[in-house]
Design a protein around this motif. Structure first.
Motif, PDB file in Angstrom:
ATOM      1  N   MET A  34      -0.238   1.761   5.492  1.00  0.00           N
ATOM      2  CA  MET A  34       0.811   2.304   4.642  1.00  0.00           C
ATOM      3  C   MET A  34       2.111   1.500   4.755  1.00  0.00           C
ATOM      4  SD  MET A  34       1.267   4.557   2.372  1.00  0.00           S
ATOM      5  CE  MET A  34      -0.322   5.325   2.686  1.00  0.00           C
ATOM      6  N   GLY A  35       2.642   1.104   3.599  1.00  0.00           N
ATOM      7  CA  GLY A  35       3.913   0.394   3.566  1.00  0.00           C
ATOM      8  C   GLY A  35       3.814  -1.072   3.945  1.00  0.00           C
TER       9      GLY A  35
ATOM     10  N   HIS B 137      -4.476   6.735  -2.426  1.00  0.00           N
ATOM     11  CA  HIS B 137      -3.494   5.664  -2.328  1.00  0.00           C
ATOM     12  C   HIS B 137      -3.833   4.482  -3.222  1.00  0.00           C
ATOM     13  CE1 HIS B 137      -3.444   8.092   1.380  1.00  0.00           C
ATOM     14  NE2 HIS B 137      -2.135   7.966   1.250  1.00  0.00           N
TER      15      HIS B 137
ATOM     16  N   TYR C 260       0.856  -1.192   0.000  1.00  0.00           N
ATOM     17  CA  TYR C 260       0.000   0.000   0.000  1.00  0.00           C
ATOM     18  C   TYR C 260       0.887   1.236   0.000  1.00  0.00           C
ATOM     19  CZ  TYR C 260      -4.373   2.498   0.974  1.00  0.00           C
ATOM     20  OH  TYR C 260      -5.493   3.291   0.890  1.00  0.00           O
ATOM     21  N   VAL C 261       0.739   2.086  -1.002  1.00  0.00           N
ATOM     22  CA  VAL C 261       1.614   3.250  -1.158  1.00  0.00           C
ATOM     23  C   VAL C 261       0.788   4.499  -1.488  1.00  0.00           C
ATOM     24  CG1 VAL C 261       3.585   1.874  -1.926  1.00  0.00           C
ATOM     25  CG2 VAL C 261       1.957   2.727  -3.613  1.00  0.00           C
TER      26      VAL C 261
ATOM     27  N   PHE D 289       9.179   3.185   5.673  1.00  0.00           N
ATOM     28  CA  PHE D 289       7.825   3.672   5.881  1.00  0.00           C
ATOM     29  C   PHE D 289       7.531   4.052   7.331  1.00  0.00           C
ATOM     30  CE2 PHE D 289       7.160   1.810   1.746  1.00  0.00           C
ATOM     31  CZ  PHE D 289       6.172   2.604   1.180  1.00  0.00           C
TER      32      PHE D 289
ATOM     33  N   ARG E 101       5.896  -3.226   8.287  1.00  0.00           N
ATOM     34  CA  ARG E 101       6.016  -2.254   7.209  1.00  0.00           C
ATOM     35  C   ARG E 101       7.314  -2.467   6.429  1.00  0.00           C
ATOM     36  NH1 ARG E 101       2.025   1.602   8.333  1.00  0.00           N
ATOM     37  NH2 ARG E 101       1.658   1.910  10.562  1.00  0.00           N
TER      38      ARG E 101
END
Length: 294
Positions: free
Chosen positions: A216-217, A247, A200-201, A270, A266
């Motif tokens: 995230m990450g 995202h 997920y970025v 990140f 992660r």
């Protein structure tokens, strides 16, 4: 670059999809075709003047035009394709066959079978829960935005006339649908694999929603992503963190990233960025509380 046989196969798949959806999908494809034809009409002068950068764009539009016309015709709705066609554009298409440069550029615009299947499946979906009619209008707007040169503000203005929402809400719905289409097009360009890993970025800043920050990450397999709940829209693999999410899920093949799939760990680089964003968010939340208490 696809060979001619690949393009023919894509056309047949497109026709099968159109046939499955029958008249409804054929009509929607014809609408997209009409916009493509108008875009091409506006480019005829630029092609004649040999303006730089126009040839590749014309090539891609001509490819999409050809495949949509074939799909609509093969599905038994040749009249729709005929009514959507502009004579001057047909002449351009005929002339393009004699241009090696445009002929080569048309191959860049080929639409994969998986992408066409994705287009049809999204037309059937009502992810925002608006109801079939409004969801179809939203789908049409997103396809127009992605495959034509129509300005987004013009699309949103037209959409506002048929969707009973404020302009800001319509803009959010439009942005969300365009993102959803983009995510599915990218995802379905490869064979579907539930075990394929994705990271997920996207932006990590003071306004990112908590759900996105939490993931995230991190790396997950597709089946795990689709089972998640973002609290707003179904299937986070397509909708990310919800409305107007910035995202996306990016497929990974690196062994070190695959090794942390579904672990909650992660990827390198990140954690510090997430901590910084959380600090900023906490600071803003504290200020709002102070202002409310004052």
């Amino acid at each position: 670059m696809p060979e001619q046989d690949d393009l023919q196969l894509t056309g047949r798949v497109f026709a099968n999809v159109a046939d499955t959806e029958s008249a409804r999908f054929a009509r929607e494809l014809a609408r997209v075709l009409s916009v493509i034809e108008r875009d091409l009409l506006g480019l005829i002068g630029a092609v004649r003047a040999k303006e730089r950068g126009v040839v590749a764009r014309v090539g891609r539009l001509l490819t999409l035009r050809r495949e949509i016309r074939k799909a609509v015709t093969d599905a038994g709705f040749s009249g729709l394709a005929t009514r959507a066609s502009i004579d001057a554009v047909s002449a351009m298409a005929d002339a393009a066959t004699g241009s090696r440069l445009i002929a080569a550029a048309t191959k860049l615009g080929a639409v994969s079978s998986a992408r066409l299947e994705a287009m049809a499946s999204l037309m059937r979906a009502d992810l925002p829960g608006l109801g079939a009619v409004m969801a179809q209008q939203l789908w049409r707007a997103s396809m127009t935005s992605i495959y034509t040169a129509t300005p987004p503000e013009k699309i949103v203005a037209s959409l506002s006339k048929v969707i009973d929402r404020t302009r800001a809400q319509v803009q959010t719905l439009f942005d969300t649908q365009v993102s959803v289409v983009g995510r599915q097009i990218v995802a379905d360009d490869r064979d579907r694999d539930e075990t394929q890993a994705f990271i997920y970025v996207g932006p990590i800043d003071g306004v990112v929603r908590q759900w996105c920050l939490d993931h995230m990450g991190k790396v997950y397999t597709r089946d795990r992503i689709e089972a998640m709940d973002n609290g707003q829209l179904p299937n986070p693999f397509l909708t990310g963190g919800g409305y107007a999410c910035r995202h996306s899920w990016m497929s990974v093949s690196e062994p070190d990233l695959i090794a942390i799939a579904n672990t909650g760990e992660r990827a390198p680089g990140f954690s510090e960025r997430v901590k910084t964003a959380e600090t900023i968010k906490a600071s803003r939340k504290g200020r709002r509380r102070q202002e409310a208490a004052a």
